[in-house]
Design an enzyme around this catalytic site. Structure first.
Site, PDB file in Angstrom:
ATOM      1  N   ASP A 325       0.823  -1.211   0.000  1.00  0.00           N
ATOM      2  CA  ASP A 325       0.000   0.000   0.000  1.00  0.00           C
ATOM      3  C   ASP A 325       0.855   1.258   0.000  1.00  0.00           C
ATOM      4  O   ASP A 325       2.021   1.245   0.399  1.00  0.00           O
ATOM      5  CB  ASP A 325      -0.905   0.019   1.238  1.00  0.00           C
ATOM      6  CG  ASP A 325      -0.114   0.046   2.532  1.00  0.00           C
ATOM      7  OD1 ASP A 325      -0.311   0.979   3.324  1.00  0.00           O
ATOM      8  OD2 ASP A 325       0.718  -0.859   2.752  1.00  0.00           O
ATOM      9  N   GLU A 326       0.243   2.332  -0.439  1.00  0.00           N
ATOM     10  CA  GLU A 326       0.810   3.678  -0.372  1.00  0.00           C
ATOM     11  C   GLU A 326       2.242   3.738  -0.911  1.00  0.00           C
ATOM     12  O   GLU A 326       3.138   4.347  -0.319  1.00  0.00           O
ATOM     13  CB  GLU A 326       0.764   4.193   1.073  1.00  0.00           C
ATOM     14  CG  GLU A 326      -0.660   4.321   1.594  1.00  0.00           C
ATOM     15  CD  GLU A 326      -0.737   4.835   3.020  1.00  0.00           C
ATOM     16  OE1 GLU A 326      -1.694   5.558   3.314  1.00  0.00           O
ATOM     17  OE2 GLU A 326       0.141   4.519   3.833  1.00  0.00           O
ATOM     18  N   VAL A 327       2.462   3.104  -2.048  1.00  0.00           N
ATOM     19  CA  VAL A 327       3.778   3.137  -2.689  1.00  0.00           C
ATOM     20  C   VAL A 327       3.884   4.422  -3.516  1.00  0.00           C
ATOM     21  O   VAL A 327       3.127   4.620  -4.469  1.00  0.00           O
ATOM     22  CB  VAL A 327       3.981   1.901  -3.588  1.00  0.00           C
ATOM     23  CG1 VAL A 327       5.322   1.989  -4.311  1.00  0.00           C
ATOM     24  CG2 VAL A 327       3.907   0.627  -2.750  1.00  0.00           C
TER      25      VAL A 327
END
Length: 552
Positions: A325-327
């Site tokens: 997530d949230e890369v």
């Protein structure tokens, strides 16, 4: 994936001020009334009568012909928990001795997704019986039976009300999880065992252990010992023995422990001991959440494979969460070596992410593990391996698309316990604890019109940015009792007024067991002076028991 926006905060403040100004929201309502038994989660089928059966704790026994070690441990637990509300007054000889007989069809203790948790209970003046196909069904039944036993004051007597009782029960979803975040704040092992106690009281069956994040790497590694340089403190580390203790303790409750090592984002803590693992992106270095692994260097994949080869035997479950997530993809654009690698392979940023996720799938497949990721790679356009399980956290409308494409999904977007205003409700309550109604009202199948069989279940998420063991219980309970019922009970069980009374009663009950779970309306919950603080597990396992349980 765990922060309110500033606009939400402004809306909250404005609504609260308006509420106070109008003097409308602060008026207490009448104390709710209902008829028991007060069971949470509510069983699939319940028949009840009107007769009260007196129970003398000194003349109450639990019997089974099963040789299961796990069942015997739970009999030891529940023999105590059945009568944890306080000491009973001396009964006369007129109170009959009672025996609860437990019959299980199989002593097999294998624990896996979809293990049979069904059970039945018969309780009347002639018979007290639990029947289950597996020991884990019997464990769920013991929790339900504990809720049938009530304690009356000032008489100080125990009884089973509403007999004759017949219950036939089974879970609606096979994956009923709680995410616990020890990457942002270290949680002592004893407290994690306590969390497992509380999850069992509500029939959760998965502890999603978000064990590593950007802020700390608290997991001991013999392969890469410098990884724990990224821990908060040398004492804030989970050893292999401690992890096995958690796994074994969870197994005694039929709770699977699924680890999450969140990569390639949220990886700053990996680089404390091994800086060559991280991409160089100066524009994002001020926020550790934004730092990514260097996906262009083969060293990264060798490192991960070696580490996971060491770690996966500690976590025997078939599922392993790698985050995703949230890369911040633009971080990779600032690293010259990664840019050169992408140019050489003609990769876009999404294709670079695709390469990384493919390597993770291959590594976990070689270790006989099924990968779980958050929904971000899917939304970015990454073509995930078809065996990948996708956990939905930010948008509910993508769930239908995910399952239509043949992926299994876990729903989490509506069950964020850290939020003041749980998404997607956008409601404001005068009493923060009343957000239990939001969790209760949202069905994991909301908006799903087809391929619902691809939804494995759902998870509540208790992120640890502003949370440690000091206030964990009070933020999680009793609101998670509402979530637990939504995950277990029939979808038709939706009456808020009825649920309120049952949840209040169960909140008081688990408070007597040492859970810091508070009230939802004005009432009185008598807590004996010797109620434990909640920092310790109900029943410790000996090293020999841990080894024996994990061998099976």
């Amino acid at each position: 994936m765990m922060y309110n926006t500033s606009s939400n905060r402004v809306a909250i403040v404005g609504a609260v001020l308006l509420c106070v100004a109008l003097l409308a929201c602060a008026q207490p309502g009448p104390t709710p009334q209902a008829i028991g038994p007060f069971l949470v989660p509510y069983p699939q089928h319940l028949q009840q009568g009107e007769v009260t059966l007196p129970v003398d704790p000194k003349q109450f026994t639990i019997a089974t012909t099963s040789s299961s070690q796990i069942l015997k441990i739970n009999i030891q637990r529940y023999q105590k928990l059945f009568f944890s509300a306080g000491p009973a007054q001396q009964h006369t000889s007129a109170v009959a001795a009672l025996t609860l007989n437990i019959n299980v069809a199989s002593d097999n203790e294998d624990l896996f997704l979809g293990v049979d948790e069904s059970y039945s209970i018969v309780a009347n003046s002639h018979e007290l019986t639990i029947t289950a196909n597996t020991v884990y069904g019997a464990v769920r039944a013991l929790e339900t039976f504990s809720q049938l036993i009530t304690f009356a004051r000032p008489a100080n007597t125990y009884s089973i009300q509403y007999t004759p009782i017949t219950i036939k029960d089974y879970p609606r979803f096979q994956w009923r999880g709680m995410l616990v975040d020890s990457g942002r704040h270290y949680l002592p092992v004893d407290f994690i065992l306590h969390i497992l106690d509380t999850l069992a009281y509500a029939k959760f069956n998965v502890l999603h252990w978000h064990i590593v994040d950007a802020q700390s790497f608290p997991v001991q590694s013999s392969t890469y010992p410098d990884l724990t340089n990224g821990a908060y403190n040398p004492i804030a580390i989970y050893t292999h023995d401690q992890i096995q203790q958690v796994i074994a303790y969870g197994k005694t409750y039929g709770i699977r422990v699924v680890p999450e090592f969140d990569i390639p984002g949220h990886s700053a803590s990996w680089g404390v001991g091994y800086p060559q693992l991280l991409a160089s992106c100066p524009s994002y270095a001020s926020n550790t959440n934004n730092l990514l692994l260097n996906i262009a260097d083969q060293y990264t994949y060798t490192f991960i494979k070696n580490l996971f080869t060491e770690i996966t035997p500690l976590f025997p479950d078939n599922y392993f969460h790698t985050g995703g997530d949230e890369v911040i993809l633009d971080c990779w654009s600032e690293d010259p070596s990664i840019v050169a690698w992408m140019t050489q392979n003609n990769y876009s940023l999404v294709e670079a992410e695709q390469y990384f996720e493919t390597q993770m799938s291959n590594i976990l497949a070689s270790l006989n593990r099924t990968k779980i990721v958050w929904n971000d790679p899917y939304i970015n356009g990454v073509q995930l391996d078809q065996n990948t399980v996708i956990q939905v956290w930010d948008v509910s409308n993508v769930t239908q698309q995910i399952i239509n494409n043949g992926f299994k999904a876990i729903v989490a977007n509506a069950y964020y316990l850290d939020k003041q205003v749980p998404s997607p409700f956008n409601k404001i309550h005068y009493e923060w604890q009343d957000t239990w109604q939001d969790f209760y009202s949202y069905d994991p199948m909301y908006g799903i019109t087809e391929n619902g069989d691809n939804i494995l279940g759902a998870e509540a998420c208790m992120w640890g940015d502003q949370l440690n063991q000091v206030q964990f219980d009070v933020q999680v309970w009793p609101r998670s009792l509402a979530i637990a019922e939504r995950f277990w009970s029939n979808e038709a069980i939706v009456n808020i007024d009825d649920a309120l009374v049952r949840i209040e009663a169960q909140s008081c009950s688990i408070a007597k067991r040492g859970v810091n779970s508070g009230p939802l309306f004005p009432d009185f919950c008598f807590l004996p002076a010797d109620v434990p603080s909640g920092q310790h597990p109900i029943l410790r396992l000996t090293p020999e028991q841990v080894a024996s349980i994990l061998r099976k």
